[in-house]
Design a protein around this motif. Structure first.
Motif, PDB file in Angstrom:
ATOM      1  N   GLU A  75     -31.581 -49.316 -17.413  1.00  0.00           N
ATOM      2  CA  GLU A  75     -31.076 -48.938 -18.715  1.00  0.00           C
ATOM      3  C   GLU A  75     -31.350 -50.084 -19.686  1.00  0.00           C
ATOM      4  N   LEU A  76     -32.442 -49.978 -20.428  1.00  0.00           N
ATOM      5  CA  LEU A  76     -32.785 -51.017 -21.386  1.00  0.00           C
ATOM      6  C   LEU A  76     -32.064 -50.788 -22.702  1.00  0.00           C
ATOM      7  N   VAL A  77     -31.600 -51.879 -23.299  1.00  0.00           N
ATOM      8  CA  VAL A  77     -30.924 -51.818 -24.589  1.00  0.00           C
ATOM      9  C   VAL A  77     -31.448 -52.940 -25.473  1.00  0.00           C
ATOM     10  N   LEU A  78     -31.246 -52.772 -26.761  1.00  0.00           N
ATOM     11  CA  LEU A  78     -31.569 -53.800 -27.737  1.00  0.00           C
ATOM     12  C   LEU A  78     -30.255 -54.241 -28.362  1.00  0.00           C
ATOM     13  N   VAL A 134     -28.321 -56.056 -31.059  1.00  0.00           N
ATOM     14  CA  VAL A 134     -28.555 -56.513 -32.426  1.00  0.00           C
ATOM     15  C   VAL A 134     -27.434 -57.482 -32.781  1.00  0.00           C
ATOM     16  N   HIS A 135     -27.782 -58.749 -32.945  1.00  0.00           N
ATOM     17  CA  HIS A 135     -26.783 -59.793 -33.182  1.00  0.00           C
ATOM     18  C   HIS A 135     -26.035 -59.592 -34.494  1.00  0.00           C
ATOM     19  N   ASP A 136     -26.734 -59.162 -35.542  1.00  0.00           N
ATOM     20  CA  ASP A 136     -26.106 -58.992 -36.851  1.00  0.00           C
ATOM     21  C   ASP A 136     -25.011 -57.927 -36.826  1.00  0.00           C
ATOM     22  N   GLU A 137     -25.196 -56.901 -36.001  1.00  0.00           N
ATOM     23  CA  GLU A 137     -24.234 -55.810 -35.924  1.00  0.00           C
ATOM     24  C   GLU A 137     -23.224 -56.005 -34.794  1.00  0.00           C
ATOM     25  N   GLY A 138     -23.556 -56.846 -33.825  1.00  0.00           N
ATOM     26  CA  GLY A 138     -22.665 -57.078 -32.692  1.00  0.00           C
ATOM     27  C   GLY A 138     -22.585 -55.904 -31.730  1.00  0.00           C
ATOM     28  N   LYS A 139     -23.629 -55.074 -31.688  1.00  0.00           N
ATOM     29  CA  LYS A 139     -23.638 -53.941 -30.767  1.00  0.00           C
ATOM     30  C   LYS A 139     -25.054 -53.735 -30.240  1.00  0.00           C
ATOM     31  N   ASN A 165     -29.260 -48.118 -27.100  1.00  0.00           N
ATOM     32  CA  ASN A 165     -30.001 -47.663 -25.931  1.00  0.00           C
ATOM     33  C   ASN A 165     -31.446 -47.395 -26.342  1.00  0.00           C
ATOM     34  N   ILE A 166     -32.372 -47.702 -25.457  1.00  0.00           N
ATOM     35  CA  ILE A 166     -33.796 -47.497 -25.726  1.00  0.00           C
ATOM     36  C   ILE A 166     -34.278 -46.275 -24.957  1.00  0.00           C
ATOM     37  N   LYS A 167     -34.782 -45.306 -25.670  1.00  0.00           N
ATOM     38  CA  LYS A 167     -35.427 -44.139 -25.072  1.00  0.00           C
ATOM     39  C   LYS A 167     -36.902 -44.223 -25.436  1.00  0.00           C
ATOM     40  N   LEU A 168     -37.741 -44.307 -24.427  1.00  0.00           N
ATOM     41  CA  LEU A 168     -39.176 -44.444 -24.664  1.00  0.00           C
ATOM     42  C   LEU A 168     -39.799 -43.092 -24.980  1.00  0.00           C
ATOM     43  N   ASP A 183     -30.756 -42.976 -33.874  1.00  0.00           N
ATOM     44  CA  ASP A 183     -29.641 -42.032 -33.873  1.00  0.00           C
ATOM     45  C   ASP A 183     -28.356 -42.843 -33.863  1.00  0.00           C
ATOM     46  N   GLU A 184     -27.733 -42.978 -35.017  1.00  0.00           N
ATOM     47  CA  GLU A 184     -26.519 -43.795 -35.149  1.00  0.00           C
ATOM     48  C   GLU A 184     -25.335 -43.182 -34.402  1.00  0.00           C
ATOM     49  N   ALA A 185     -25.322 -41.863 -34.229  1.00  0.00           N
ATOM     50  CA  ALA A 185     -24.202 -41.205 -33.562  1.00  0.00           C
ATOM     51  C   ALA A 185     -24.110 -41.606 -32.092  1.00  0.00           C
ATOM     52  N   THR A 186     -25.266 -41.760 -31.436  1.00  0.00           N
ATOM     53  CA  THR A 186     -25.279 -42.117 -30.018  1.00  0.00           C
ATOM     54  C   THR A 186     -25.769 -43.539 -29.772  1.00  0.00           C
ATOM     55  N   ASN A 187     -26.028 -44.307 -30.858  1.00  0.00           N
ATOM     56  CA  ASN A 187     -26.571 -45.668 -30.746  1.00  0.00           C
ATOM     57  C   ASN A 187     -27.818 -45.690 -29.870  1.00  0.00           C
ATOM     58  N   THR A 188     -28.773 -44.865 -30.236  1.00  0.00           N
ATOM     59  CA  THR A 188     -30.008 -44.739 -29.476  1.00  0.00           C
ATOM     60  C   THR A 188     -31.201 -44.923 -30.398  1.00  0.00           C
ATOM     61  N   ILE A 189     -32.201 -45.652 -29.907  1.00  0.00           N
ATOM     62  CA  ILE A 189     -33.473 -45.787 -30.606  1.00  0.00           C
ATOM     63  C   ILE A 189     -34.524 -45.050 -29.786  1.00  0.00           C
ATOM     64  N   HIS A 190     -35.143 -44.038 -30.379  1.00  0.00           N
ATOM     65  CA  HIS A 190     -36.261 -43.347 -29.740  1.00  0.00           C
ATOM     66  C   HIS A 190     -37.510 -44.128 -30.137  1.00  0.00           C
ATOM     67  N   ALA A 191     -37.890 -45.061 -29.285  1.00  0.00           N
ATOM     68  CA  ALA A 191     -38.882 -46.085 -29.623  1.00  0.00           C
ATOM     69  C   ALA A 191     -40.289 -45.507 -29.721  1.00  0.00           C
ATOM     70  N   LEU A 192     -40.913 -45.777 -30.859  1.00  0.00           N
ATOM     71  CA  LEU A 192     -42.304 -45.408 -31.077  1.00  0.00           C
ATOM     72  C   LEU A 192     -43.218 -46.621 -30.951  1.00  0.00           C
ATOM     73  N   GLU A 193     -42.674 -47.795 -31.277  1.00  0.00           N
ATOM     74  CA  GLU A 193     -43.465 -49.027 -31.272  1.00  0.00           C
ATOM     75  C   GLU A 193     -42.545 -50.212 -31.017  1.00  0.00           C
ATOM     76  N   MET A 194     -43.089 -51.272 -30.432  1.00  0.00           N
ATOM     77  CA  MET A 194     -42.334 -52.483 -30.154  1.00  0.00           C
ATOM     78  C   MET A 194     -43.178 -53.679 -30.561  1.00  0.00           C
ATOM     79  N   LYS A 195     -42.530 -54.652 -31.204  1.00  0.00           N
ATOM     80  CA  LYS A 195     -43.214 -55.886 -31.565  1.00  0.00           C
ATOM     81  C   LYS A 195     -42.429 -57.041 -30.978  1.00  0.00           C
ATOM     82  N   ALA A 196     -43.075 -57.793 -30.107  1.00  0.00           N
ATOM     83  CA  ALA A 196     -42.426 -58.937 -29.465  1.00  0.00           C
ATOM     84  C   ALA A 196     -42.883 -60.220 -30.138  1.00  0.00           C
TER      85      ALA A 196
END
Length: 134
Positions: free
Chosen positions: A67-70, A72-77, A80-83, A108-121
């Motif tokens: 279960e990968l998550v991101l 976010v320090h600014d928000e403190g939460k 979830n990452i959905k590929l 999706d703010e309701a479920t705190n989920t990011i449906h990831a299209l792209e990632m930049k490291a």
């Protein structure tokens, strides 16, 4: 005139489709580590079976529960990452346990989920020279 109207309609539809797309920047880790505040000392087995010290009870052949998550320090939460099909799982390996990872996709703010299209490291840390006893 018809071509102009068709182009405008296409442009409008693309804007509406991308309305909830955004990007978040944070620390890419597992849900188990984010919930416990383990960032620099996240156990690697949590990437494989979803929790720490699971190697003691995990049997060969059992499915992986990653279960990968991101976080976010600014928000403190965490989110979830959905590929999606645009972003294969192996591309996230270079960003694992790293800060300032940008995930771009539909949020999706309701479920705190990011449906990831792209990632930049961020780039990997530079080489350093150790000046001590080995």
């Amino acid at each position: 005139m018809k071509k102009l109207i068709a182009v405008l309609i296409t442009l409008l539809l693309s804007v509406v489709a991308n309305a909830n797309e955004g990007k978040k920047e944070g620390f890419l880790t597992t849900k188990w580590c984010a919930e416990r505040g383990y960032f620099s000392s996240c156990r690697l087995e949590s990437y494989f079976c979803g929790e720490g010290e699971c190697f003691q009870k995990w049997e060969t052949g059992e499915p992986e529960t990653e279960e990968l998550v991101l976080f976010v320090h600014d928000e403190g939460k965490y989110y979830n990452i959905k590929l999606t099909s645009n972003l294969p799982r192996y591309e996230l390996d270079e960003a694992t346990n790293r800060n300032k990872v940008k995930m771009i996709g539909k949020i999706d703010e309701a479920t705190n989920t990011i449906h990831a299209l792209e990632m930049k490291a961020p780039p990997p840390p530079g080489k350093s020279f150790f000046k001590g006893c080995l």
